[in-house]
Enzyme design. Structure first.
Site, PDB file in Angstrom:
ATOM      1  N   CYS A   1      -7.757  -3.476  -6.659  1.00 35.02           N
ATOM      2  CA  CYS A   1      -7.847  -2.591  -5.496  1.00 35.02           C
ATOM      3  C   CYS A   1      -7.479  -1.180  -5.923  1.00 35.02           C
ATOM      4  O   CYS A   1      -6.436  -0.953  -6.538  1.00 35.02           O
ATOM      5  CB  CYS A   1      -6.909  -3.068  -4.394  1.00 35.02           C
ATOM      6  SG  CYS A   1      -7.125  -2.129  -2.848  1.00 35.02           S
TER       7      CYS A   1
ATOM      8  N   ARG B   1      -1.899 -12.362   2.599  1.00 36.33           N
ATOM      9  CA  ARG B   1      -1.283 -11.831   1.377  1.00 36.33           C
ATOM     10  C   ARG B   1       0.181 -11.476   1.587  1.00 36.33           C
ATOM     11  O   ARG B   1       0.521 -10.702   2.483  1.00 36.33           O
ATOM     12  CB  ARG B   1      -2.045 -10.590   0.881  1.00 36.33           C
ATOM     13  CG  ARG B   1      -1.433  -9.999  -0.402  1.00 36.33           C
ATOM     14  CD  ARG B   1      -2.265  -8.861  -0.954  1.00 36.33           C
ATOM     15  NE  ARG B   1      -3.574  -9.342  -1.349  1.00 36.33           N
ATOM     16  CZ  ARG B   1      -4.722  -8.759  -1.001  1.00 36.33           C
ATOM     17  NH1 ARG B   1      -4.710  -7.688  -0.252  1.00 36.33           N
ATOM     18  NH2 ARG B   1      -5.857  -9.253  -1.414  1.00 36.33           N
TER      19      ARG B   1
ATOM     20  N   CYS C   1      -1.359  13.708   0.512  1.00 35.72           N
ATOM     21  CA  CYS C   1      -2.148  13.272   1.674  1.00 35.72           C
ATOM     22  C   CYS C   1      -1.756  14.071   2.912  1.00 35.72           C
ATOM     23  O   CYS C   1      -0.568  14.273   3.187  1.00 35.72           O
ATOM     24  CB  CYS C   1      -1.930  11.788   1.915  1.00 35.72           C
ATOM     25  SG  CYS C   1      -2.922  11.141   3.289  1.00 35.72           S
TER      26      CYS C   1
ATOM     27  N   CYS D   1       5.191   6.603   4.450  1.00 31.04           N
ATOM     28  CA  CYS D   1       4.457   6.801   3.196  1.00 31.04           C
ATOM     29  C   CYS D   1       5.011   7.911   2.309  1.00 31.04           C
ATOM     30  O   CYS D   1       5.100   9.070   2.732  1.00 31.04           O
ATOM     31  CB  CYS D   1       2.994   7.090   3.505  1.00 31.04           C
ATOM     32  SG  CYS D   1       1.984   7.194   2.006  1.00 31.04           S
TER      33      CYS D   1
ATOM     34  N   CYS E   1     -10.261  -6.305   4.612  1.00 32.12           N
ATOM     35  CA  CYS E   1      -8.851  -6.548   4.315  1.00 32.12           C
ATOM     36  C   CYS E   1      -8.043  -5.663   5.254  1.00 32.12           C
ATOM     37  O   CYS E   1      -8.115  -4.429   5.168  1.00 32.12           O
ATOM     38  CB  CYS E   1      -8.564  -6.212   2.857  1.00 32.12           C
ATOM     39  SG  CYS E   1      -6.821  -6.381   2.383  1.00 32.12           S
TER      40      CYS E   1
ATOM     41  N   CYS F   1     -11.950  -3.803  -4.775  1.00 35.49           N
ATOM     42  CA  CYS F   1     -11.515  -3.408  -3.438  1.00 35.49           C
ATOM     43  C   CYS F   1     -11.137  -1.929  -3.476  1.00 35.49           C
ATOM     44  O   CYS F   1     -10.678  -1.426  -4.503  1.00 35.49           O
ATOM     45  CB  CYS F   1     -10.312  -4.252  -3.007  1.00 35.49           C
ATOM     46  SG  CYS F   1      -9.594  -3.783  -1.406  1.00 35.49           S
TER      47      CYS F   1
ATOM     48  N   CYS G   1       1.899   9.488   8.144  1.00 38.02           N
ATOM     49  CA  CYS G   1       2.387   8.107   8.223  1.00 38.02           C
ATOM     50  C   CYS G   1       3.879   8.095   7.872  1.00 38.02           C
ATOM     51  O   CYS G   1       4.263   8.505   6.774  1.00 38.02           O
ATOM     52  CB  CYS G   1       1.614   7.208   7.268  1.00 38.02           C
ATOM     53  SG  CYS G   1      -0.181   7.283   7.490  1.00 38.02           S
TER      54      CYS G   1
END
Length: 338
Positions: free
Chosen positions: A98, A262, A54, A61, A190, A130, A58
């Site tokens: 998801c 959640r 990616c 991550c 979400c 999702c 972040c």
């Protein structure tokens, strides 16, 4: 019944968050029990359909290309493999699948076409679908909706003031705009965040303020505890305590009384007793299965044993109704979408 508000102030939420812990949990549990299905817990399973590489930065991550975390880059997963994972999750008790892709944003290309096919295929298993794919345009959100997507995850992560310390490759407004596109397409929203990033308690409260003051509360709010990963800038962050998670869950339950809250990343570090406290405080959803994208997670068998002990029951799929998808897609069999 508790009033659903969209005008919470920072001070009001701070007063709730900082109240004595047992008082806070009691208040949240009382609100939670105004819903007759308080013992019902949604089980979701999260799989990585495209891993690593990616371009985002972040700080938490392991899938960011710029960090050396030992995560192997994998191209988009074949649809048949996704279906097998979905069936396994359903057999384990999950009602929602998801699918996550390590993208900055969705691009209108063959990979997105494959995701559309995956959404249609998983729908044929009678599971809520999702996706978390990064930023979306209005037209992309609508295309996912037309394919039968039930929910879209796009977390705020932290407060607007703290955001630039964690991510510089996109803005907080980018995040909020994607949520608007998702809502406009009538896809369930979400969106939650992560604690343990080095943020202040005021940042946590501010994030909850942003979520609770959206025109419509997210249908699902994940509360994650950072799982520090070697090679990321936040690798040395201390783990958050279970009581910090309880405070966040309870406060979220109070300010967003109808939302599914959640208990997400960080459960592997919690005992059954600690997780029970989170359920008492208002959590009514978990991720189940051995992994959350690339980080460990309790197994389905462990979770089913915990549910039996605590008297919890898995929530069935489509409790709030199915998305408005074309009649011909609803009538397709699994053999047709494979």
């Amino acid at each position: 019944m508790t009033e659903v508000r969209h005008n919470w102030t920072q001070d009001e939420i701070a007063e709730i968050y900082h109240s004595p812990l047992l008082d806070l949990v009691y208040r949240a549990a009382t609100i939670h029990r105004e819903n007759k299905d308080y013992s019902e817990v949604q089980i979701s399973s999260l799989i990585s359909i495209k891993t690593g590489g990616c371009p985002e930065d972040c700080a938490y991550c392991p899938q960011a290309a710029r960090y050396n975390t030992g995560v192997d880059v994998h191209a988009i997963m074949p649809k048949e493999q996704v279906l097998a994972a979905a069936q396994k999750a359903k057999n384990g008790g999950a009602s929602r699948l998801c699918m996550g892709a390590a993208w900055r944003e969705v691009r209108d290309n063959r990979d997105f076409d494959k995701v559309i096919e995956m959404v249609q295929a998983v729908n044929s298993l009678d599971m809520e679908v999702c996706c978390t794919l990064g930023m979306l345009t209005e037209s992309q959100a609508q295309r996912l909706a037309d394919a039968g997507l039930y929910a879209y995850n796009h977390n705020l992560d932290t407060s607007e003031d703290d955001y630039k310390r964690i991510i510089t490759t996109r803005t907080y407004d980018d995040r909020l705009q994607t949520l608007e596109h998702v809502r406009k397409a009538k896809i369930s929203v979400c969106s939650g965040g992560i604690i343990g990033l080095g943020e202040t308690e005021a940042d946590r409260i501010s994030m909850l303020k942003t979520l609770s003051n959206l025109p419509k509360h997210p249908e699902s709010v994940p509360i994650n505890a950072l799982v520090p990963v070697k090679g990321t800038p936040l690798a040395d962050q201390p783990r958050v305590s279970v009581w910090e998670m309880v405070r966040m869950i309870a406060t979220a339950r109070i300010v967003m009384p109808k939302t599914v809250v959640r208990l997400s990343a960080g459960r592997t570090e919690m005992t059954t007793l600690e997780q029970a406290f989170c359920f008492m405080a208002g959590a009514n959803s978990i991720f189940a299965g051995e992994k959350l994208l690339t980080t460990p997670n309790p197994s389905f068998d462990d979770d089913m044993a915990m549910f039996e002990l605590l008297g919890l029951t898995p929530r069935k799929a489509f409790k709030n109704g199915r998305p408005n998808i074309p009649k011909e897609l609803k009538e397709m069999s699994i053999n047709e979408v494979i």
